[in-house]
Scaffold this motif. Structure first.
Motif, PDB file in Angstrom:
ATOM      1  N   GLU A   1       3.481   2.702   2.853  1.00  9.19           N
ATOM      2  CA  GLU A   1       3.472   1.745   3.968  1.00  9.19           C
ATOM      3  C   GLU A   1       4.726   0.876   4.044  1.00  9.19           C
ATOM      4  O   GLU A   1       4.735  -0.116   4.770  1.00  9.19           O
ATOM      5  CB  GLU A   1       2.234   0.848   3.855  1.00  9.19           C
ATOM      6  CG  GLU A   1       0.922   1.559   4.121  1.00  9.19           C
ATOM      7  CD  GLU A   1       0.759   1.971   5.573  1.00  9.19           C
ATOM      8  OE1 GLU A   1       1.357   1.334   6.457  1.00  9.19           O
ATOM      9  OE2 GLU A   1       0.025   2.951   5.838  1.00  9.19           O
TER      10      GLU A   1
ATOM     11  N   ASN B   1       0.833  -1.194   0.000  1.00  6.03           N
ATOM     12  CA  ASN B   1       0.000   0.000   0.000  1.00  6.03           C
ATOM     13  C   ASN B   1       0.875   1.253   0.000  1.00  6.03           C
ATOM     14  O   ASN B   1       1.982   1.254   0.555  1.00  6.03           O
ATOM     15  CB  ASN B   1      -0.927   0.003   1.216  1.00  6.03           C
ATOM     16  CG  ASN B   1      -1.975  -1.104   1.141  1.00  6.03           C
ATOM     17  OD1 ASN B   1      -2.366  -1.525   0.050  1.00  6.03           O
ATOM     18  ND2 ASN B   1      -2.423  -1.586   2.292  1.00  6.03           N
TER      19      ASN B   1
ATOM     20  N   ALA C   1      -0.808  -2.724   5.657  1.00  4.13           N
ATOM     21  CA  ALA C   1       0.372  -2.268   4.922  1.00  4.13           C
ATOM     22  C   ALA C   1       0.447  -2.819   3.507  1.00  4.13           C
ATOM     23  O   ALA C   1       1.066  -2.202   2.629  1.00  4.13           O
ATOM     24  CB  ALA C   1       1.640  -2.647   5.689  1.00  4.13           C
TER      25      ALA C   1
ATOM     26  N   ASN D   1       6.154   0.495   7.649  1.00  5.57           N
ATOM     27  CA  ASN D   1       5.231  -0.276   8.478  1.00  5.57           C
ATOM     28  C   ASN D   1       5.235  -1.750   8.071  1.00  5.57           C
ATOM     29  O   ASN D   1       5.159  -2.644   8.931  1.00  5.57           O
ATOM     30  CB  ASN D   1       3.816   0.286   8.358  1.00  5.57           C
ATOM     31  CG  ASN D   1       3.657   1.623   9.050  1.00  5.57           C
ATOM     32  OD1 ASN D   1       4.367   1.918  10.001  1.00  5.57           O
ATOM     33  ND2 ASN D   1       2.729   2.441   8.573  1.00  5.57           N
TER      34      ASN D   1
END
Length: 246
Positions: free
Chosen positions: A17, A14, A80, A20
């Motif tokens: 992301e 994503n 994520a 993360n």
């Protein structure tokens, strides 16, 4: 022939992301390192955010232990990266198959080939995280109508020759009941891959007469001289991101 119990998960990172995703991946990997039956847990990522995770387990009990690891991280992982595809590899029991039903996994069973288990380990430490080295690729194809025996024959010829190639570490054919084919290939180094490519060149005409290639994924930091050899299939290039191979 070889035994296999595991799967491949594909996803798309994503937007924004990456850090993360790395954080949740590293948490999963550190826990997976304590799972005795988790043999391979290897994350790959392309420059465009394509994710592929190769997972292999000793047995059904080991896979259930690892699934608990996933359950404890799933919410953060999916926030994520969005899962896009799953492939089951091996004779998985119904309870494991049903566990992943939401992704409608393609089911591929071992069809021929080998894995040199004594050469599996490629674990390294990088920037304080556990990762691995990898040099190989995945080829996908569709069996041509009425060509099962011809395909089996050319595959067996390739496999027997590959067994004499000490740098060919994994040469594993899978096939679904509907004729979906996947070949997982891993090599010690660049020289070993070139030796194996000669094996392919000597069998390619018969292979393609029996099955139509549909997709190729390059795994690792492969040099341009090698990626150019497979240019006709426009391979997706994925590089190791984190994980391990025991």
């Amino acid at each position: 022939m070889f035994k296999n119990f595991g799967w491949i998960v594909e996803a798309k990172l994503n937007a924004g992301e990456l850090e993360n995703f790395k954080a949740v991946m590293n948490s999963q990997v550190n826990r997976a390192l304590t799972e005795v039956g988790t043999k391979n847990y290897q994350y790959y990522l392309s420059d465009a955010g394509d994710v592929l995770v190769y997972e292999r387990f000793a047995d059904a009990d080991s896979s259930h232990e690892h699934i608990e690891n996933w359950d404890d991280h799933a919410e953060r992982w999916i926030a994520a990266a969005a899962p896009t595809r799953m492939v089951h590899l091996g004779d998985l029991p119904d309870d494991v198959r049903q566990r992943h039903a939401a992704l409608s996994p393609l089911w591929l069973k071992p069809f021929g080939g080998f894995a040199r288990e004594e050469a599996q380990t490629s674990q390294v430490e990088k920037d304080g995280n556990t990762t691995f080295e990898n040099f190989g690729w995945i080829v996908e194809a569709k069996l041509n109508p009425g060509k099962l025996e011809e395909f089996r024959e050319v595959m067996n010829s390739q496999v027997e020759r590959a067994k004499t190639e000490p740098g060919t570490l994994n040469y594993q054919y899978y096939m679904s009941d509907d004729g979906d084919i996947m070949v997982y290939e891993r090599f010690k180094d660049l020289e070993a891959s070139h030796i194996h490519i000669q094996n392919w060149d000597d069998h390619a005409e018969r292979w393609i007469a029996a099955a139509t290639p549909t997709r190729m994924v390059h795994l690792g930091d492969l040099p341009k001289e090698l990626t150019d050899k497979h240019a006709a299939l426009a391979p997706l290039l994925l590089k190791p991101l984190g994980g391990f191979a025991k």
